[in-house]
Design a protein around this motif. Structure first.
Motif, PDB file in Angstrom:
ATOM      1  N   ASP A   1       1.038  -1.559  -0.084  1.00 40.40           N
ATOM      2  CA  ASP A   1      -0.304   0.272  -0.357  1.00 40.40           C
ATOM      3  C   ASP A   1       0.687   0.810   0.264  1.00 40.40           C
ATOM      4  O   ASP A   1       0.492   2.223   0.168  1.00 40.40           O
ATOM      5  N   GLU A   2       1.928   1.111  -0.344  1.00 41.57           N
ATOM      6  CA  GLU A   2       2.796   2.121  -0.066  1.00 41.57           C
ATOM      7  C   GLU A   2       4.187   1.870  -0.914  1.00 41.57           C
ATOM      8  O   GLU A   2       4.544   0.677  -1.086  1.00 41.57           O
ATOM      9  N   LEU A   3       5.266   2.927  -1.634  1.00 40.41           N
ATOM     10  CA  LEU A   3       6.075   2.676  -2.672  1.00 40.41           C
ATOM     11  C   LEU A   3       7.332   2.981  -2.029  1.00 40.41           C
ATOM     12  O   LEU A   3       7.269   3.767  -1.340  1.00 40.41           O
ATOM     13  N   LEU A   4       8.583   2.434  -1.727  1.00 31.30           N
ATOM     14  CA  LEU A   4       9.553   3.314  -1.238  1.00 31.30           C
ATOM     15  C   LEU A   4      10.617   3.388  -1.958  1.00 31.30           C
ATOM     16  O   LEU A   4      10.641   2.791  -3.302  1.00 31.30           O
ATOM     17  N   LEU A   5      11.356   4.817  -1.701  1.00 30.07           N
ATOM     18  CA  LEU A   5      11.686   5.102  -2.951  1.00 30.07           C
ATOM     19  C   LEU A   5      13.768   4.823  -2.016  1.00 30.07           C
ATOM     20  O   LEU A   5      13.851   4.401  -0.852  1.00 30.07           O
ATOM     21  N   ARG A   6      14.231   3.835  -3.537  1.00 27.41           N
ATOM     22  CA  ARG A   6      15.283   2.901  -3.302  1.00 27.41           C
ATOM     23  C   ARG A   6      16.465   2.905  -3.604  1.00 27.41           C
ATOM     24  O   ARG A   6      17.306   3.535  -3.437  1.00 27.41           O
ATOM     25  N   SER A   7      16.077   4.196  -4.771  1.00 25.19           N
ATOM     26  CA  SER A   7      17.430   4.059  -5.829  1.00 25.19           C
ATOM     27  C   SER A   7      16.441   5.661  -6.237  1.00 25.19           C
ATOM     28  O   SER A   7      15.659   6.090  -7.256  1.00 25.19           O
ATOM     29  N   HIS A   8      18.271   6.896  -6.423  1.00 26.16           N
ATOM     30  CA  HIS A   8      17.298   7.664  -7.917  1.00 26.16           C
ATOM     31  C   HIS A   8      19.146   8.609  -7.653  1.00 26.16           C
ATOM     32  O   HIS A   8      20.049   8.644  -7.309  1.00 26.16           O
ATOM     33  N   PHE A   9      18.474   9.971  -8.629  1.00 21.15           N
ATOM     34  CA  PHE A   9      19.277  10.736  -9.263  1.00 21.15           C
ATOM     35  C   PHE A   9      18.748  12.203  -9.558  1.00 21.15           C
ATOM     36  O   PHE A   9      17.901  11.797 -10.270  1.00 21.15           O
TER      37      PHE A   9
END
Length: 406
Positions: A104-112
């Motif tokens: 029920d949620e999205l977890l931020l795991r990688s970004h730039f």
């Protein structure tokens, strides 16, 4: 004279026209003759572009699949995907988010490319977010220009971009289940072509399959090392860890303490209230112990109502403080039907031994902690038996009076 001049001018004009005609004819002939070459060059260029896209697809797929080798870790896969996107797709902002276990949620795991202040949150609800809509549809959503085509969904990084192209892709497992989403942004509107979106969609599916495979592997591995009832480590895992921790302590000259404990008069509780309620007590004890320890400590169910705890880099003095803290936490906790026990509450007895003063091997450490536990139980329970030296002398740590915070 004048007549002769007119004739010469006429001849010159005819000569110029002839040369112009011949030149035009030559150019026409040259174009005609070179047309197959032009067509071939265009075909080769087109083929070359196609081959480049095909090569890029296979290269990226291979890189993602290769993360299934040892060590099989999702963080490694996420790092590879991030690098592939950064180096090959001219994306200014990117993030990858995975669904949590409750889905029920999205977890931020990688970004730039996203300012740190905009990614302080790591959890994002599915409702009202473009990622949630992508998960619901199970297909990409492409916004060619955020300025001209306002989206009812905000970007997860706080909608800090107002103009540009925005693409969100689902990460699909082989079963078709969505495991997460990838967000890609370019400053230039309309900058994702259909072929590029199709290529990125294929790579997102590949990523989803690999991430799902790793998750299944880790879950299976975790189950093989986890006690089914209490959800702490089992004896099999503990036996492997204690050998490694002893070797590590020997190599670096570090302290290592071991606590062995069990629940006092647990057989009486089981006989009185049944095994189902007994199992509930075991789970509650394990939960209290786990929450009271450091992340570096290793808690395992050793068998029945018995637990063991490895305390890396903890000497005997500090190990005694940990043991007393755990004893007091259990004594003060509320357990169902605890008043029927001989002490009127649930209590534990503990044995403690330490490396290097008490033991040099894993077996010796276990044996001496077990002897300390036996000593505590034989002298009244709800206390700590501390192994003192190799002559098997023990010091009993009497519990503080109940309710004094000890």
């Amino acid at each position: 004279m004048g007549h002769s001049t007119n004739i010469e001018d006429g001849n010159h004009l005819r000569t110029m026209k002839k040369r112009k005609f011949e030149k035009a004819g030559a150019l026409t002939l040259l174009r005609a003759r070179s047309q197959p070459g032009l067509l071939l060059a265009r075909a080769m260029a087109k083929r070359g572009h196609h081959n480049h896209n095909l090569f890029l697809e296979y290269y990226c797929r291979f890189q993602i699949i290769s993360t299934l080798g040892e060590p099989m870790d999702v963080e490694r896969t996420l790092a590879v995907i991030k690098k592939l996107i950064r180096n090959n797709f001219q994306v200014q902002k990117y993030s990858l988010m995975l669904l949590d276990e409750s889905r029920d949620e999205l977890l931020l795991r990688s970004h730039f490319g996203i300012p740190r202040k905009n990614v302080q949150r790591v959890r994002y609800p599915l409702d009202g977010d473009i990622g949630g809509e992508v998960i619901k549809r199970r297909r990409p959503i492409y916004v060619p220009d955020l300025q001209k085509t306002p989206s009812p969904f905000s970007a997860h990084w706080g909608n800090l971009v107002k103009r540009g192209a925005f693409l969100v892709l689902p990460l699909l497992a082989e079963s078709g289940r969505v495991v997460g989403v990838a967000h890609l942004f370019r400053r230039q509107p309309n900058s994702f072509s259909d072929k590029e979106i199709d290529l990125l969609r294929k790579l997102a599916n590949q990523a989803g399959q690999v991430i799902d495979t790793i998750a299944v592997y880790q879950h299976t591995r975790e189950l093989s090392f986890t006690d089914e009832l209490t959800r702490v480590f089992n004896r099999r895992y503990f036996n492997q860890r204690i050998e490694r921790e002893i070797q590590r302590a020997q190599r670096y000259g570090r302290a290592l303490s071991l606590i062995m404990l069990d629940i006092d008069h647990f057989k009486i509780f089981n006989d009185t209230h049944g095994h189902l309620l007994g199992d509930a007590i075991l789970k509650q004890v394990a939960e209290i112990l786990d929450k009271s320890l450091r992340k570096a400590d290793i808690l395992a169910r050793f068998g029945g109502e018995e637990f063991v705890i490895l305390l890396p880099e903890i000497d005997k003095e500090h190990g005694c403080k940990v043991a007393e803290k755990l004893r007091g936490m259990i004594e003060r906790a509320d357990f169902p039907n605890a008043e029927t026990q001989p002490f009127g509450r649930i209590t534990i007895s503990l044995g403690l031994a330490s490396f290097p003063e008490d033991a040099q091997t894993a077996n010796e450490l276990l044996e001496h902690a077990d002897q300390g536990l036996y000593r505590a139980k034989s002298h009244g329970r709800n206390q700590i038996g501390v192994y003192e030296d190799t002559t098997a002398k023990f010091a009993l740590r009497e519990p503080r009076p109940f309710g004094d915070g000890g």
